[in-house]
Write a protein that holds these residues in place. Sequence first.
Motif, PDB file in Angstrom:
ATOM      1  N   ARG A 129      71.078  32.232  11.517  1.00 15.24           N
ATOM      2  CA  ARG A 129      71.128  30.983  11.571  1.00 15.24           C
ATOM      3  C   ARG A 129      70.348  30.530  12.709  1.00 15.24           C
ATOM      4  O   ARG A 129      69.558  29.387  12.800  1.00 15.24           O
ATOM      5  CB  ARG A 129      72.481  30.140  11.258  1.00 15.24           C
ATOM      6  N   TYR A 130      70.825  30.958  13.831  1.00 15.23           N
ATOM      7  CA  TYR A 130      70.219  30.687  15.386  1.00 15.23           C
ATOM      8  C   TYR A 130      68.916  30.863  15.058  1.00 15.23           C
ATOM      9  O   TYR A 130      67.999  30.082  15.709  1.00 15.23           O
ATOM     10  CB  TYR A 130      71.157  31.377  16.407  1.00 15.23           C
ATOM     11  N   THR A 146      75.579  34.222  11.280  1.00 16.08           N
ATOM     12  CA  THR A 146      75.629  33.323  12.468  1.00 16.08           C
ATOM     13  C   THR A 146      74.197  33.571  13.162  1.00 16.08           C
ATOM     14  O   THR A 146      73.598  32.529  13.538  1.00 16.08           O
ATOM     15  CB  THR A 146      76.852  33.617  13.079  1.00 16.08           C
TER      16      THR A 146
END
Length: 269
Positions: free
Chosen positions: A85-86, A82
Amino acid sequence: MIILGAFLAALGVTDAFRDTHPSGISARRRYTALAAGLATLIALLATSGAPVATKVGLGISLALLLAVWALLDVITRAIGATAARYAAFLSIGAGITIALLLADDGSTAWPSWIPGPLSDFPPARVILVVGIALAQVTTANVLVRLILDAVNVPTKEGSDRLRSGRVLGPMERLFILGLGLAGNLTAAAVVVGAKGLLRFPELAASESSSRTPSPIIVQSATGNTPSPAVETPPIHQGPNPVTEYFLIGSFASWLLALAGLGLALLMLG
């Protein structure tokens, strides 16, 4: 224009060497892709007419952002999928923002040894269009996959059933970009609609198979003769993963194509 085109071209070259799947590649291939992207970035920045100090400062900033993008699989293992991805989305967004707001291309011209019709177009425009096109062919595929992962749409089943998606996606994005630059977005809409019609039989077959009841053989009490098969509803009751993969992936791909077209129109006027 040259700064933005250089950054986008570096992203495209990096992903061309890395392949369109950001994980599961060897360390040699990963760092070869990064080296190719950095070489592209440096070579194109050198053509800018901006002051040397500006080119050096921008080059360092954009190279760091390119490294974050190229080493996405390493970052994923370090900080989790996660957060990685950011970091990936922010690296591209920050690079484009820097190129748009802080870059000063200066004036530049083709070398005298370049003949033919190419010399009739300003180098900045050519580099920008080539950079956007390269990013649409390779980098956009990685972005689409990251978007699918972000919304928890399984990519393996969809890519196995719709194998041509990784080829059709770049082709349709280039069609949208080219037709948009030519001022004919209506024809681009026809291309988008045609894709849905061509994919409909596959999606319908996939939806039907996912909802077909599955027979269960029930053993009789004596253990000798099995009872007749009892049909039970399928386990999967929500949207078909292949349909979700197609819809979300297609819309993400079209939005990336429109974003590239918007950048081109913004810079080219």
